[in-house]
Design an enzyme around this catalytic site. Structure first.
Site: not given
Length: 756
Positions: A368, A371, A391, A455
């Protein structure tokens, strides 16, 4: 623009969302979409190499980075002129990085007539007086109009409709739509950007960015900006923590990492909750019933990610500005997700099913927070192929952080989310060695990859990274068995995860842009490998091998390589310029070129340029031979036809669902009729070729259908058609007639040629 990043999770719904898929951490069972790959025997031992010191990125203090950005901004006008931008374009500095050898890479956003340009980002590379530029979109910024036909209210309404289809609850536009220039794909156009806020169906906050064509109302983009992915933690085990003593109470405030803070949201969904505190600086007990346990995992994950980027890549925090992000544990009730939000610059973690399975594992945290790194650098748009790369980047650095820490309680692996057991059956969310094992991800690239959830389209890039790190075939790493296939059935030799991550990081921060696709990622990683290890080094060749192993590009043979040359058709008495693409893997070797069978009037230079003016009609077989100074050689043979070729390169705009338009060529001074194998090459730029009918109209009025609304939603027409025009006189005016027969998409005739 407010940017958020959602978790690794993807939930399946009974009905599919008919727009760009909303991002998520959970990947449940889905139909197996993977292409079967040939068995691979496995490769030899890993390639070992040390990155070139001069290509290392200098670790900048916040003050030094700020100074470099300020200097670059002061010179932005001159830079815009130097790299050939138009007078209405301005550059806005986003970031500056500097290599140890003094090379600077300055990342810019652009404006046009004062309007932000989405997809207009670029990177200027300055090295020893030589400047090169990497652009997200190479098209000229020249929208047809800066006066919108669609009102701001109309754009907001369309964006709200999109959010409802995406099942976002409580949707509302936080601010009025803003007028922008959209350059994310194709020809730049005037557009409205609207950000719709609400809540996704699993409780995750939503910021849905919708871009609408300001002339037609067509949806150009719909991208979700919430991307979901000493103490004792539930997953990390016993680990050291950075804490601060305030009076007689210890706080989860990390003094060694810019004061990173960890909060307890107490099952709330807004604000920061309360800062984790303790009276004796011994945190958690490894059990979810102890609220500090999740705080330990969260704080450690943030620290480990900070340390990895600092130690491995010289990056000073997520934005490289020395500013700390904060983390929030215990979000919502039974919330099975975690997410990064760029708007608050924070990480948030749910407690999972029954509030006993928190999503606080190390790879989740690293995924995370990575990102945030992507948002601060390339800004890969979260849809299509760039979304899959976004991703994959988070999965790649999640694995890299695990290997960097190598925790006894969480041994490093190439599995994603294996500790949190979202599926409830002990299986990971994703598998980097063979992504299709999750039932939905793709192992290899295909032309349909950009149309699936990001994803799952991340699978090929994850597969590439595993192959580059470890190589193909069966092997065991840290007790986990892998068996990675290759698309072409040939083995790949790994280079180790440290070097593979160094290449991906440099590609991300130095060469990728917001619109980079898989082909662009191959180019970016090869450029990075050349910087770090040398062009055509063993490491460089391993990068090319790994891309070919997932069906992106070709392997590079040792010795001389010559890109295949297609059969050529050129006009008699019309100037020709054909540059051959050849290179050698033999370091320092020079190339010489030979050609036999060239049409009369043409010759080849020692730079591999075939040029001249052909004087004689006919067809010949041409053989090219390229030799390097070590004696290595390669040859290629193709046909070259010299014929009467007539062309029109004047742009003709095609009205949306309107009348047909025509582009003429006139032939004079010829005898007889056209050929039974008349060739028509058509180049039309259009965002939905299925709207188009394309006809050739002969001099006597006969209409030959070339394209009748075929090709579906694909962009553009770039195709050669063969027709029997033997009933047509050669002399006279021939016309290419094009009509758009449906609403929304628009385009233009760029060029067409006729070989009668």
């Amino acid at each position: 623009m407010s940017l958020r990043h959602r978790t690794l999770i993807r939930r399946r719904r009974a009905s599919a969302v008919a727009l760009t898929a909303v991002g998520a951490l959970l990947a449940l069972a889905a139909p197996n979409l993977a292409t079967a790959a040939p068995a691979d025997p496995g490769g030899p031992a890993k390639i070992t190499a040390t990155p070139r010191a001069g290509a290392d990125q200098t670790s900048l203090t916040p003050a030094r980075r700020t100074a470099l950005i300020k200097t670059a901004q002061s010179k932005a006008a001159g830079t815009a002129e130097r790299i050939g931008l138009g007078g209405k374009e301005k550059l806005v500095v986003k970031d500056v990085i500097k290599d140890a050898d003094g090379t600077t890479h300055t990342r810019y956003e652009r404006t046009y007539s004062g309007l932000p340009v989405l997809g207009g980002d670029l990177v200027v590379h300055d090295k020893s007086g030589r400047t090169t530029v990497t652009k997200a979109n190479k098209a000229d910024l020249a929208p047809a109009t800066l006066s919108p036909k669609i009102s701001a209210a109309g754009a907001a309404g369309k964006a709200l409709d999109v959010s409802k289809k995406a099942e976002v609850k409580g949707s509302e536009t936080e601010r009025a739509p803003r007028l922008v220039v959209w350059a994310g794909s194709g020809k730049p156009v005037l557009a409205w950007e609207t950000v719709v806020e609400g809540t996704q169906e699993d409780g995750t906050p939503s910021e849905l960015q919708v871009v609408t064509d300001a002339a037609t109302g067509k949806q150009l983009l719909a991208a979700e900006k919430v991307h979901t992915g000493s103490g004792t933690g539930q997953y990390a085990g016993e680990v050291p923590l950075g804490t601060t003593l305030s009076g007689s109470t210890y706080q989860l405030v990390d003094p060694d990492r810019a004061g990173q803070k960890t909060y307890d949201l107490n099952q709330g969904t807004s604000g920061t909750g309360t800062l984790f505190t303790d009276d004796n600086d011994v945190w958690g007990d490894g059990l979810p019933s102890n609220r500090q346990t999740a705080g330990v995992d969260v704080a450690f994950g943030a620290a480990a990610t900070w340390d990895y980027y600092k130690e491995a890549h010289g990056r000073n925090g997520i934005r490289n500005d020395g500013v700390a992000a904060y983390s929030r544990a215990h979000y919502g009730n039974n919330y099975v997700n975690a997410f990064w939000q760029d708007s608050c610059f924070c990480m948030t973690y749910g407690d999972g099913s029954g509030n006993t399975h928190p999503l606080t594992a190390l790879d989740v945290a690293a995924h995370e927070m990575s990102h945030g790194v992507t948002a601060a650098t390339a800004g890969l748009v979260y849809s299509g192929e760039s979304g899959g790369l976004n991703e994959a980047t988070s999965d790649i650095f999640a694995a890299a952080v695990e290997f960097y820490e190598d925790l006894p309680a969480d041994p490093a692996d190439y599995l994603v989310g294996e500790k949190i057991d979202i599926n409830g059956n002990g299986t990971p969310l994703r598998y980097m060695d063979k992504p299709s094992k999750d039932g939905a991800s793709r192992d290899n690239w295909s032309s349909t990859l950009g149309g699936i959830d990001v994803h799952y389209s991340s699978g090929p890039a994850n597969h590439f990274f595993y192959l580059l790190s470890e190589g193909s075939g069966a092997k065991t790493v840290n007790g986990v068995s892998y068996d990675s296939p290759t698309y072409d059935g040939q083995s790949v030799t790994g280079i180790g995860i440290q070097n593979a991550a160094a290449i991906w990081y440099r590609a991300l921060t130095t060469y990728m842009t917001s619109t980079t696709n898989y082909a662009g990622a191959r180019t970016a990683t090869l450029s990075a490998a050349a910087d770090l290890f040398g062009a055509y080094s063993a490491t460089y060749l391993a990068v090319a091998d790994s891309w070919a192993a997932i069906n992106v590009g070709n392997r590079i043979a040792l010795g001389v390589n010559l890109a295949p040359v297609a059969d050529q058709i050129s006009g008699v008495n019309q100037e020709v310029s054909l540059q051959l693409d050849a290179y050698t893997t033999n370091t320092g070797a020079s190339l010489t070129y030979e050609a036999t069978g060239l049409p009369e009037g043409l010759s080849i230079s020692q730079s591999g340029l075939i040029s001249g003016t052909p004087t004689t009609l006919g067809t010949s077989d041409v053989t090219i031979k390229v030799t390097d100074s070590t004696g290595a050689t390669v040859s290629d043979t193709f046909s070259w036809q010299i014929a009467y070729v007539y062309a029109n390169s004047t742009r003709v705009d095609i009205p949306d669902n309107g009348a047909a338009v025509e582009s003429p060529v006139t032939i004079a001074g010829r005898d007889g009729n056209a050929s039974a194998t008349t060739s028509v090459y058509v180049n039309i730029v259009h965002t939905y070729r299925g709207d188009l009918t394309v006809d050739l109209v002969g001099p006597n009025g006969t209409v030959y259908s070339l394209l009748n609304r075929s090709g579906g939603s694909a962009d553009n027409v770039d195709q050669t058609f063969t027709i029997d025009a033997s009933a047509q006189p050669l002399n006279g005016t021939w016309k290419l007639r094009v009509q758009d027969r449906a609403n929304i998409d628009v385009g233009y005739i760029a060029r067409w040629t006729l070989t009668p």
